[in-house]
Design an enzyme around this catalytic site. Structure first.
Site, mmCIF file in Angstrom:
data_model
loop_
_atom_site.group_PDB
_atom_site.id
_atom_site.type_symbol
_atom_site.label_atom_id
_atom_site.label_comp_id
_atom_site.label_asym_id
_atom_site.label_seq_id
_atom_site.Cartn_x
_atom_site.Cartn_y
_atom_site.Cartn_z
ATOM 1 N N GLU A 160 -9.341 -67.877 31.532
ATOM 2 C CA GLU A 160 -9.406 -66.636 32.303
ATOM 3 C C GLU A 160 -9.169 -65.402 31.427
ATOM 4 O OE1 GLU A 160 -6.842 -67.041 35.717
ATOM 5 O OE2 GLU A 160 -8.358 -68.166 36.816
ATOM 6 N N GLU A 317 -11.980 -73.972 38.888
ATOM 7 C CA GLU A 317 -10.657 -74.117 39.504
ATOM 8 C C GLU A 317 -10.715 -73.612 40.941
ATOM 9 O OE1 GLU A 317 -7.407 -72.042 37.675
ATOM 10 O OE2 GLU A 317 -8.102 -72.480 35.659
HETATM 11 C C1 GLA Z 1 -5.313 -69.520 37.256
HETATM 12 C C2 GLA Z 1 -5.141 -70.234 35.934
HETATM 13 C C3 GLA Z 1 -4.541 -71.601 36.043
HETATM 14 C C4 GLA Z 1 -3.428 -71.608 37.062
HETATM 15 C C5 GLA Z 1 -3.965 -71.121 38.383
HETATM 16 C C6 GLA Z 1 -2.950 -71.162 39.485
HETATM 17 O O1 GLA Z 1 -6.548 -69.690 37.797
HETATM 18 O O2 GLA Z 1 -6.348 -70.334 35.214
HETATM 19 O O3 GLA Z 1 -4.039 -71.955 34.764
HETATM 20 O O4 GLA Z 1 -2.401 -70.783 36.647
HETATM 21 O O5 GLA Z 1 -4.382 -69.791 38.248
HETATM 22 O O6 GLA Z 1 -3.461 -70.694 40.697
#
Ligand code: GLA
Length: 675
Positions: A160, A317
Site C-alpha cells: 500500500e 485484501e
Molecule cells: C491494510 C494493510 C494490511 C493490514 C490491513 C488491515 O490493507 O495492507 O497489512 O494492515 O490494512 O485492515
C-alpha cells in the site's frame, strides 16, 4: 475463454485455471508446528494463493547485507509441496531497526515539521537514497533466490504505497522536489508563471529557494501544493519501479504488482501507476458503520477494473469480518463475507484474497478478523470461509470474462487534489461526496459503471457523468468536447471545469473549460448557508449547499431557481452541442431528485434502466460464449427477478426456472449463453 489464454502470456496470474483464493500469510509470527496446521487448514478451505513475506525484512536481512533465507526457504517449500502458490512480497514497507539506527535522515517529516519515528511500519522518505538503495538490495536478493522458485508465481512489491503517509517534507524530499520541478518547467521563469508567484510576492530567483509547501502562516501557493502532490505520487512510483525492475532481472515472466487502495488513497495517481503494474491489485475495507458500505465497495471494485483497462484484476485484501482501525469495528453479519467477495468477483476480480490467513496474537492488528480467527475452526467466520472457497472453486469458467459498462463517471485525482486545497468558495464543495451521490444513484438503478480519466476515449459510452471535475486541463476539455460533439451525452455537476493544470482560474467567465460545451456562463457563485435550501421549478425538487447565477448562451433551461439567491435564474440546463447533449446541474440535488435527474439523462441517451428491487445488486461478466450474472441481495427481503434465457445455476448446475428468487442477504449466480 480466449481472453484468459491471452492474459496468461505474462500479464495475468499464471498457472492453473482456478479462481485464486487466499490472503496475506505472515508465517514469521508463528512456529513450524503452526505452519503445518495452517497449510492443512488452507487446503481444507480451498486456499490456492497466499502473499508471504510482506513484513519480513529483518528476518531475511537481520543485519545490513547479511541475509538469512532459512524461514522463507522452509515455508515456500511447505506451501509448494501442498500445491499452494505464493505471491512473494518485498518487505520494504517495514525497514528493520538497524536501518533506522544507521540512516536517521530517512525518517519522514510531516507538513507540520514532525519527524516521525520508527517502531511501526509505513513509508520512509520516498526520496531517501539510503532507503532506495536498501530496498532494491533486499528485493534483488529475494528475486535472485526465488525468481524461478516453482511455488512463487507472482510478486507483491511493498505494501500500500502512500499509506499511512505519503508526502514527506524532509531534506531529501525537498532536494528531489526541486529536481522534479526543473524537469517539469525547465526554467524558473516558466515555474514562476505556472505558479502565479507574482501573487503575494512569491517570485523565485534561484531553484534552491524553493521549499516543499510545508505548513505556513497562511495558505500556501496552491499550484506549488498541487505539484508537490504530483511529485509525491511520482517519487513513490519511482520506488515501485526500482523494485519491480530488480525483480524483473531474475523473474522475467512472473506478474509483478503492488496493492492499490482504489478510491481510498488520497495521494496516488493510480491512472499513472496502473500503466506500470502487470496486473492491478486492490485492497478494500468496508466503512463498517455505513449502511450503504456495499455500494462503496462496488464503486471501489469498478474503479479497480477501470484502472485495469477492463481486464481482470486481483482483490488483494479485504476482511472476513471486522477490522481493527475504525472507531467502531462492526463485525460482518452472516453471509456478508460471501456477498462482499462475490461483489468484487462480479465486477471483474479474478482472485479473492483477504488480510490475513491466521489472526495475529501480538501487535497492532490482534483484533482484526482473519480467515482463521482466534476462535478457530468452530467459528462462523471459518465456516463461511470454507464455504466461499468451495463456491469459488465452481466459478473457474468466469475467469477472464469482462464486465461491460455503457455509462462512465469521470474520476480525476488531480482534480480532487486541487479541490481539497484551502480557501474554496464553500466547505460544501466536496468531490468525494458528489462522486458517491452520483454513483449510488446509478447503482440503485442497476447501471454498471466504468470510471474514466478526462483524457480517455469516451465514444464507447452512451452517457458520461462528471459529478465533480473542478480541474480540467486543455487535453481533457478538448476530449470531452469532442465526445459531446460526436454525439455523446454528458452530465456535469456544479463547480466543474473551473481551473486548469496549475489551479489557475481559466480566462473569462466560469466554467472556462466547459463554457462552450455546456452553452452557459456563470456570472457569480452563490454558495448557500449551512441549512439553506432552494426550490427548483418544473418538478426538479430542492437544492442545497450551492447555487449559481447562470447565464445561458446556447443552453436551454430545464429548471430555474424559484427561491434563494439565484431566484429566477436557470438551475438545470441542457445544451445541444454538435450531435450530442451536455446537461448541467448548478446546485446540490440528492435522493429522489438526483435519481430523477440522472434517469432523464440516461433516458435521453437511450440507456435502459434495469430498476432492480431495492438492495439487489445485479452484475454480469461475459466471456466469448457464456455470461455469469451475479444477483447479490443486500436486503433482508427476498427478491425475485426474471432469469436470463437458458440459464443454469453456476454453483449447482441445475437449470434455472424462468424466475429466480434470491433469498434475503443471499446471492445467486446464473450462467447463460451470451446473447
Ligand atoms: C491494510 C494493510 C494490511 C493490514 C490491513 C488491515 O490493507 O495492507 O497489512 O494492515 O490494512 O485492515
Amino acid at each position: 475463454m480466449t481472453m484468459y489464454t491471452q492474459l496468461e502470456k505474462g500479464t495475468f496470474i499464471p498457472g492453473r485455471r482456478e479462481v485464486r483464493y487466499g490472503g496475506d500469510y505472515n508465517p514469521e509470527q508463528w512456529n513450524r508446528e503452526t505452519w503445518l496446521e495452517d497449510i492443512e487448514l488452507m487446503r481444507h478451505a480451498g486456499v490456492n494463493l497466499v502473499s508471504v513475506g510482506i513484513f519480513s525484512w529483518v528476518m531475511v536481512e537481520p543485519r545490513e547485507r547479511e541475509y538469512d533465507f532459512t524461514f522463507l526457504d522452509e515455508i515456500l517449500e511447505l506451501l509448494g509441496a501442498a500445491d499452494i502458490d505464493v505471491d512473494l512480497g518485498t518487505p520494504t514497507a517495514a525497514p528493520p531497526a538497524w536501518f533506522w539506527a544507521k540512516y536517521p535522515d530517512a525518517h519522514p517529516v510531516t507538513r507540520e515539521g514532525v519527524r516521525l519515528g520508527n517502531g511501526s511500519r509505513g513509508m520512509v522518505s520516498p526520496s531517501s537514497p539510503e532507503y532506495r538503495r536498501a530496498a532494491v538490495a533486499v528485493t534483488e536478493q529475494l528475486a535472485a533466490r526465488y525468481g524461478s522458485h516453482p511455488a512463487v508465481i507472482m510478486w507483491h512489491v511493498h505494501n500500500e504505497y502512500g499509506a499511512p503517509i505519503s508526502d514527506s517534507y524532509d531534506d531529501y524530499s525537498v532536494a528531489a522536489f526541486r529536481t522534479w520541478l526543473e524537469g517539469r518547467y525547465g526554467t524558473l521563469e516558466a515555474l514562476n508563471a505556472a505558479w502565479g508567484t507574482a501573487f503575494w510576492g512569491q517570485v523565485y530567483g534561484e531553484w534552491s529557494e524553493i521549499d516543499a509547501p510545508r505548513l505556513s502562516a497562511s495558505v500556501s501557493n496552491q499550484a506549488q501544493r498541487l505539484d508537490f502532490q504530483r511529485f509525491t505520487s511520482d517519487a513513490l512510483l519511482e520506488c515501485f519501479i526500482a523494485e519491480r525492475d530488480a525483480i524483473r532481472r531474475h523473474a522475467p515472466t512472473a506478474p509483478i504488482t503492488t496493492n492499490f487502495m482504489a478510491t481510498n488513497c488520497p495521494s496516488i495517481d493510480y491512472w499513472k501507476w496502473a500503466k506500470e503494474v502487470d496486473i492491478v491489485a486492490n485492497d478494500h475495507y468496508l466503512v463498517a458503520e455505513r449502511l450503504d458500505n456495499h455500494v462503496l465497495l462496488s464503486m471501489d471494485a469498478d474503479l479497480s477494473r477501470s484502472l485495469a483497462g477492463g481486464r481482470p484484476w486481483i482483490l488483494m485484501e479485504h476482511s472476513t469480518s471486522a477490522v481493527n482501525w475504525q472507531p467502531r469495528n462492526i463485525a460482518k453479519r452472516r453471509g456478508e463475507l460471501a456477498r462482499n467477495s462475490l461483489a468484487h468477483f462480479a465486477r471483474g476480480a479474478d482472485a479473492v484474497l483477504f488480510f490475513q490467513f491466521r489472526a495475529s496474537r501480538y501487535g497492532a492488528e490482534k483484533f482484526h478478523s482473519a480467515m482463521l480467527p482466534h476462535a478457530g475452526t468452530s467459528s462462523r467466520v471459518w465456516k463461511e470461509v470454507v464455504q466461499l472457497g468451495a463456491d469459488l472453486s465452481r466459478l473457474g469458467g468466469a475467469l477472464g470474462s469482462r464486465v461491460q459498462a455503457r455509462v462512465a463517471i469521470v474520476w480525476s485525482i488531480e482534480s480532487f487534489w486541487a479541490l481539497d486545497l484551502e480557501w474554496r468558495p464553500s466547505v460544501e464543495l466536496n468531490h468525494r461526496e458528489r462522486q458517491e451521490a452520483f454513483y449510488a444513484a446509478l447503482w440503485a438503478m442497476g447501471v454498471t459503471i466504468d470510471f474514466v480519466h478526462p483524457s480517455h476515449e469516451l465514444s464507447g459510452y452512451d452517457a458520461v457523468f462528471a459529478p465533480s471535475l473542478y480541474l480540467l486541463d486543455a487535453e481533457g476539455a478538448a476530449n470531452i468536447e469532442s465526445y459531446v460533439s460526436g454525439g455523446g451525452t454528458l452530465a456535469v455537476s456544479y463547480f466543474s471545469g473551473i481551473v486548469g493544470t496549475n489551479d489557475e482560474v481559466l480566462p473569462g467567465a466560469s466554467p472556462g473549460a466547459l463554457r462552450e460545451v455546456l452553452g452557459l456562463e456563470i456570472q457569480e457563485f452563490l454558495p448557500l448557508r449551512e441549512t439553506e435550501t432552494v426550490v427548483l421549478d418544473n418538478g426538479f425538487g430542492t437544492g442545497s449547499a450551492w447555487s449559481e447565477d447562470v447565464l445561458v448562451t446556447s443552453a436551454e433551461a430545464l429548471a430555474s431557481y424559484e427561491s434563494g439567491p439565484a431566484a429566477g435564474q436557470p438551475a438545470i440546463t441542457r445544451n445541444r452541442h454538435g450531435s450530442g447533449d451536455a446537461w448541467y446541474v448548478s446546485t446540490k440535488i440528492d435522493g429522489a431528485d438526483l435519481s430523477a435527474f440522472i434517469a432523464q439523462v440516461l433516458e435521453s441517451a437511450g440507456v435502459v434502466i434495469g430498476a432492480p428491487p431495492a438492495g439487489l445488486e445485479v452484475v454480469t461478466r461475459a466471456g466469448d460464449t457464456e455470461q455469469y450474472t451475479f444477483f447479490i441481495n443486500h436486503s433482508s427481503d427476498a427478491a425475485t427477478v426474471a432469469s436470463p434465457t437458458g440459464a443454469r445455476d453456476a454453483l449447482t448446475g441445475s437449470a434455472a426456472a424462468p424466475e429466480t428468487t434470491i433469498p434475503g442477504d443471499g446471492f445467486r449466480i446464473l450462467v447463460s449463453p451470451v446473447g
